[in-house]
Enzyme design. Structure first.
Site, short mmCIF file in Angstrom:
data_model
loop_
_atom_site.label_atom_id
_atom_site.label_comp_id
_atom_site.label_asym_id
_atom_site.label_seq_id
_atom_site.Cartn_x
_atom_site.Cartn_y
_atom_site.Cartn_z
CG LEU A 238 -6.23 4.37 -6.10
CD1 LEU A 238 -6.50 5.73 -6.74
CD2 LEU A 238 -6.50 3.24 -7.09
CG ASP A 239 1.02 0.17 -3.69
OD1 ASP A 239 1.28 0.35 -2.49
OD2 ASP A 239 1.88 -0.14 -4.55
#
Length: 582
Positions: A238-239
């Site tokens: 999850l950037d």
């Protein structure tokens, strides 16, 4: 509807009620089920419970761009597949391919199409082939999308549902508290079919922030996750997730709704047939980073962001004091969770996680040393005005060219020591491809692309690289050979399980970073010693808690402790893995 299905539906509805209290949680839970499980047979009857079987001491990752290796003839993903199978198989079992989608800037992090593979890299079949052999991590760049992508073009034209996909604010709003990693203006004025709008841009004006207050945005990303899983992805990164939920008048980072969305995604991952690991990328100070474990209901893994600057400082200073102090205060990862340990990434060496751990003077000395070795530094805007160092832009090998005392003859040994620390710590080790390959700083790329981060994103010509790796005297071959040997040893040691017990020991010498690891079944103990200095050091063996009736051996050298006459000697930057052999 069976009872397990009803139970899951209720759990999803409960999460939804916290994120969207004004909406019908039951209806939205049904939509979420349909988005994530168009095939209901991929849904488990019971959720996975937190445990330590999601990973093992055999796990180690390589981090790479899809086009870190090129030759001008073949698809880069084909070349990457060949490189992984030819040079990494057997000692690196997982690969994180940085965004491999069509994009317009930031080397893939301004995604224009989440459902396609960038044709300049290859296609889904190439991704599938890599996923057949290696555990594959992909990026979910869910905070923002490209300003030139289909979603934002549809927004500007007023097309539903995209007309409500992006976060808008007014220049008159009080945005002084907003935390950001960039110095560019937060808001960008754009013309739409509905008039002039000001859209939120946490990172750049080509990266437009999405508005997760609209549940349609969440549903779209759940469909994207399903697409990834169906194509063999088993680790979802999850950037920039900390910035996900925004509210005017707040810092717009780490807001409660962000954590609730992660909990919802974790709930779905724990209930899907595929074994999925969720990892959050939050380049922030320690306490904020640790919060993403939640109560064992958010990320399975979090990036151990303080490691790169602290290891770099220890190696430059020849003093592990700050590394020891930090590690002693680190809690073990909760059951069902693990740390993701690394020293280098595509972004360079983040300095925010060093806040409160290293003094301003110590950070400035690091910056000066990195610059002297040819590195660069990037800044971020402060809410109160002014700027602060955000990251050091350099390959990690080049960053260790010299110490605070200047250059010396131990560059290679210093680097290997830094990577061995990563292997020794509780958690899962990961290695950026340019660390594996001892890549030099790419100043030509910086000049050509006008971006500091390009210094650490070199593209190797595969013919040249194979020539170097096949020449046992080359730096690249020497570094990879040494790292491979240590990782092959590591994967056979149960004391190096990611959740094995860890204590940080006082070695009696600030130049030595010492850990005690013990396997989950308590059958193996491992004392990991790392000399972070250019000095030869002699430590009394009684500083280690050795069980008298066991035989102790340094598996890195083959030496038995009895041969050391009560003294453990460490050469400059030497590491020792001393374990009991029954």
């Amino acid at each position: 509807m069976t009872e397990p299905t009803r139970s899951l539906h209720r759990a999803i509805s409960s999460r939804i009620a916290r994120i969207y209290p004004g909406l019908n949680a039951d209806n939205l839970a049904t939509q979420i089920n349909q988005a994530f499980w168009p095939d209901p047979f991929k849904r488990r009857k019971r959720a996975r419970t937190p445990g330590n079987r999601m990973w093992s001491e055999a796990d180690a990752l390589v981090i790479t761009y899809g086009n870190s290796i090129v030759d001008g003839q073949h698809k880069p993903l084909d070349l990457l597949n060949d490189f992984l199978r030819r040079y990494c198989d057997g000692w690196l079992n997982s690969v994180h391919i940085l965004p491999f989608f069509p994009y317009t800037s930031d080397d893939g992090f301004a995604v224009s199409d989440f459902c396609s593979v960038n044709p300049q890299l290859g296609d889904w079949s190439d991704i599938n082939r890599i996923a057949d052999e290696f555990t594959l991590m992909s990026d979910l760049v869910l905070n923002h999308v490209s300003s030139q992508g289909a979603w934002f073009n549809a927004y500007r034209q007023g097309q539903a549902p995209y007309d409500k996909f992006f976060f808008e604010a007014s220049p008159e709003d009080d945005l002084s508290a907003v935390v950001r990693p960039r110095t560019t203006p937060l808001l960008q004025e754009v013309e739409t079919s509905n008039g002039t709008r000001h859209v939120w841009c946490t990172f750049s004006h080509d990266q437009i922030d999405l508005d997760f207050r609209n549940p349609e945005v969440l549903l779209e990303f759940l469909r994207i996750i399903r697409l990834h899983l169906d194509n063999g992805v088993r680790m979802i990164r999850l950037d920039a997730v900390a910035f996900l939920w925004k509210e005017v008048g707040t810092p717009s980072i780490h807001l409660p709704q962000t954590h609730e969305i992660i909990k919802l995604i974790r709930l779905l991952c724990d209930n899907t047939a595929e074994k999925v690991v969720l990892i959050t990328e939050t380049n922030v100070p320690k306490a904020e980073n640790l919060s993403y474990f939640g109560a064992r209901d958010e990320a399975h893994m979090i990036y151990n962001f303080p490691l790169p600057p602290l290891i770099l400082h220890a190696m430059m200073a020849g003093d592990a004091t700050h590394l020891v102090q930090w590690q002693k205060a680190m809690p073990p990862a909760p059951l069902g969770c693990a740390y993701f340990n690394f020293t280098a990434s595509h972004d360079g060496i983040g300095m925010r996680p060093a806040e409160g751990l290293l003094s301003h003077e110590e950070q400035e000395r690091m910056i000066e040393t990195v610059r002297h070795a040819g590195g660069l530094v990037s800044m971020r805007a402060l809410p109160c005005g002014g700027e602060s160092p955000y990251e050091l832009n350099t390959t990690f090998y080049e960053a260790l060219t010299e110490t605070f005392d200047g250059p010396d003859a131990f560059h290679f040994e210093r680097f290997i020591c830094s990577q061995t620390i990563v292997m020794s710590l509780e958690g899962i080790p990961a290695f950026y491809i340019h660390s594996l390959l001892a890549t030099p700083n790419d100043h030509e790329a910086v000049e050509k692309r006008g971006m500091n981060r390009a210094i650490n994103r070199h593209r190797w010509d595969y013919t040249e690289l194979r020539g170097l790796l096949d020449d046992e005297t080359s730096l690249q071959a020497r570094v990879m050979r040494e790292l491979r040997a240590r990782l092959e040893l590591r994967k056979m040691q149960s004391a190096f399980h990611p959740n094995a017990t860890q204590f940080t020991l006082n070695s009696g010498d600030d130049r030595v970073f010492t850990l005690w690891r013990q396997s989950l079944d308590r059958g193996q103990s491992m004392f990991a010693l790392h000399n972070v200095s250019k000095d030869e050091i002699a430590l009394p063996s009684h500083h280690l808690n050795l069980i008298e009736d066991d035989t102790w051996v340094d598996i890195l050298t083959g030496e038995h402790l009895a041969m050391m006459d009560g003294t453990i000697t460490l050469a400059p930057y030497q590491c020792r893995w001393i374990t009991n052999v029954n």
